[in-house]
Design a protein around this motif. Structure first.
Motif, short mmCIF file in Angstrom:
data_model
loop_
_atom_site.label_atom_id
_atom_site.label_comp_id
_atom_site.label_asym_id
_atom_site.label_seq_id
_atom_site.Cartn_x
_atom_site.Cartn_y
_atom_site.Cartn_z
N ARG A 191 0.82 -1.20 0.00
CA ARG A 191 0.00 0.00 0.00
C ARG A 191 0.86 1.25 0.00
N SER A 192 1.97 1.23 0.72
CA SER A 192 2.89 2.38 0.69
C SER A 192 3.47 2.58 -0.69
N PHE A 193 3.76 1.47 -1.36
CA PHE A 193 4.31 1.57 -2.71
C PHE A 193 3.30 2.16 -3.67
N PHE A 194 2.08 1.62 -3.69
CA PHE A 194 1.10 2.05 -4.67
C PHE A 194 0.50 3.42 -4.36
N LEU A 195 0.35 3.76 -3.08
CA LEU A 195 -0.33 5.00 -2.72
C LEU A 195 0.61 6.17 -2.50
N ILE A 196 1.87 5.91 -2.17
CA ILE A 196 2.78 7.01 -1.83
C ILE A 196 3.96 7.07 -2.78
N VAL A 197 4.72 5.99 -2.86
CA VAL A 197 5.97 6.01 -3.62
C VAL A 197 5.72 6.10 -5.12
N LEU A 198 4.79 5.29 -5.61
CA LEU A 198 4.56 5.24 -7.06
C LEU A 198 4.12 6.58 -7.64
N PRO A 199 3.16 7.30 -7.02
CA PRO A 199 2.80 8.62 -7.59
C PRO A 199 3.96 9.61 -7.59
N LEU A 200 4.82 9.56 -6.57
CA LEU A 200 5.95 10.48 -6.51
C LEU A 200 7.05 10.12 -7.49
N THR A 201 7.02 8.90 -7.99
CA THR A 201 8.05 8.44 -8.93
C THR A 201 7.62 8.64 -10.38
N ARG A 202 6.59 9.42 -10.60
CA ARG A 202 6.06 9.60 -11.94
C ARG A 202 7.10 10.07 -12.96
N PRO A 203 7.98 11.03 -12.63
CA PRO A 203 8.98 11.44 -13.64
C PRO A 203 9.84 10.29 -14.13
N ALA A 204 10.31 9.45 -13.21
CA ALA A 204 11.14 8.31 -13.61
C ALA A 204 10.33 7.28 -14.40
N LEU A 205 9.07 7.10 -14.02
CA LEU A 205 8.22 6.15 -14.75
C LEU A 205 7.93 6.63 -16.16
N ILE A 206 7.70 7.93 -16.31
CA ILE A 206 7.44 8.46 -17.65
C ILE A 206 8.70 8.37 -18.51
N THR A 207 9.85 8.63 -17.91
CA THR A 207 11.11 8.46 -18.65
C THR A 207 11.29 7.02 -19.09
N THR A 208 10.99 6.08 -18.20
CA THR A 208 11.06 4.66 -18.55
C THR A 208 10.11 4.33 -19.69
N ALA A 209 8.89 4.86 -19.63
CA ALA A 209 7.90 4.57 -20.67
C ALA A 209 8.34 5.13 -22.02
N ILE A 210 8.87 6.35 -22.03
CA ILE A 210 9.27 6.97 -23.28
C ILE A 210 10.39 6.19 -23.95
N PHE A 211 11.44 5.89 -23.19
CA PHE A 211 12.58 5.19 -23.79
C PHE A 211 12.22 3.75 -24.15
N THR A 212 11.39 3.10 -23.35
CA THR A 212 10.97 1.74 -23.68
C THR A 212 10.18 1.72 -24.98
N PHE A 213 9.28 2.67 -25.14
CA PHE A 213 8.47 2.73 -26.36
C PHE A 213 9.36 2.97 -27.58
N ILE A 214 10.29 3.91 -27.48
CA ILE A 214 11.15 4.22 -28.63
C ILE A 214 12.05 3.05 -28.97
N TRP A 215 12.69 2.46 -27.96
CA TRP A 215 13.62 1.35 -28.22
C TRP A 215 12.88 0.12 -28.76
N THR A 216 11.70 -0.17 -28.22
CA THR A 216 10.95 -1.33 -28.70
C THR A 216 10.41 -1.08 -30.10
#
Length: 290
Positions: A194-219
């Motif tokens: 619950r701490s991961f999904f409710l607190i950490v994950l929303p605050l990690t959005r910049p890193a997640l979006i960076t991961t999504a962008i590069f994953t999409f381009i490389w794939t």
């Protein structure tokens, strides 16, 4: 008493010639970066013989039939089928990397368990491992499982946190988040998930979006791995379809090939433009870190 005016270096405005040289250098660098894209757009509208023989950037005659041929597809497979195949693989890879890499990063950044340090070091060491070194063992495994000529070999590894670079990226971001937020949530009865999904994950959005962008381009741009696992033309992606314009005698339909290349670039550009504002906004609002 007379007042003496003093000027500092910070008060002096830069010389006009300095600004002009700076702008000229930026424009020159921009032209160098954009020239391949401009050449691709121009070549997609040229006849085949003009692509080879002419050095002019702009086409002498606009060959719009190149795009018609590209939209018709290759090997009796429409471009919409090729596009949907590419989107399926790239979308599955993005979802898999974002979920698995964030979970693995949370374990390394926040949880305490035995051999966490050696395991993290081993995971980082896999970044230096060439992709071709593991390609044959992976192919043998997927072949024994009967998954060759399917999309599973291209998507399934993404759900197993095999991209060490993205795990490391998210770990470094999570380590900068204040632990007090999780400690307060733990007092309120939140467990690790619950701490991961409710607190950490929303605050990690910049890193997640960076991961999504590069994953999409490389794939999306991946050609070699898709060439290894996909045999059926109905399962081809746009990247694989481009090779179909070259026949056994090495004669190429350059115009339609470049036209399909332009079409293949559009989803990448649109995906980046759609998410870059979230990336910039997330980076700007990350003052909570530290």
């Amino acid at each position: 008493m007379t007042a003496v005016s003093t000027t500092t270096d910070t008060d002096r405005k830069p010389a006009p010639w300095g600004r002009i040289a700076l702008h000229a250098g930026c424009l020159l660098a921009l032209l160098v970066v954009l020239y391949p894209l401009v050449w691709l757009l121009a070549s997609s509208l040229k006849p085949a013989n003009e692509v080879i023989t002419s050095l002019d950037l702009l086409p002498g005659h606009l060959e719009w039939s190149n795009y018609k041929t590209a939209l018709d597809g290759v090997n009796d497979v429409s471009i919409w089928r090729l596009l949907s195949n590419s989107l399926l693989i790239a979308g599955g890879a993005v979802i898999g990397n974002v979920i698995s890499c964030s979970l693995a990063a949370y374990a390394f950044a926040r949880l305490r368990f035995r051999f966490r340090g050696p395991l993290f070091a081993f995971m980082i060491a896999t970044i230096m491992l060439p992709h071709h070194a593991v390609l044959i063992p992976q192919y043998i495994i997927f072949n024994q499982l009967g998954l060759v000529n399917t999309y599973w070999p291209l998507i399934l590894p993404k759900f197993l946190a095999t991209e060490a670079f993205f795990v490391f990226l998210i770990v470094q971001f999570m380590r900068g988040l204040p632990r007090e937020l999780e400690e307060a949530a733990r007092i309120d009865g939140c467990g690790p998930f619950r701490s991961f999904f409710l607190i950490v994950l929303p605050l990690t959005r910049p890193a997640l979006i960076t991961t999504a962008i590069f994953t999409f381009i490389w794939t999306w741009n991946d050609f070699f791995t898709q060439l290894i696992y996909l045999f059926d033309p109905d399962k081809f992606t746009l990247t694989l379809a481009l090779s179909s314009f070259v026949d056994s005698s090495s004669q190429s339909a350059f115009g339609p090939m470049f036209a399909m290349s332009v079409i293949a670039l559009l989803p990448i550009v649109l995906f980046f433009l759609a998410f870059q504002r979230f990336l910039v906004a997330g980076m700007a609002s990350s003052g909570l870190k530290g």
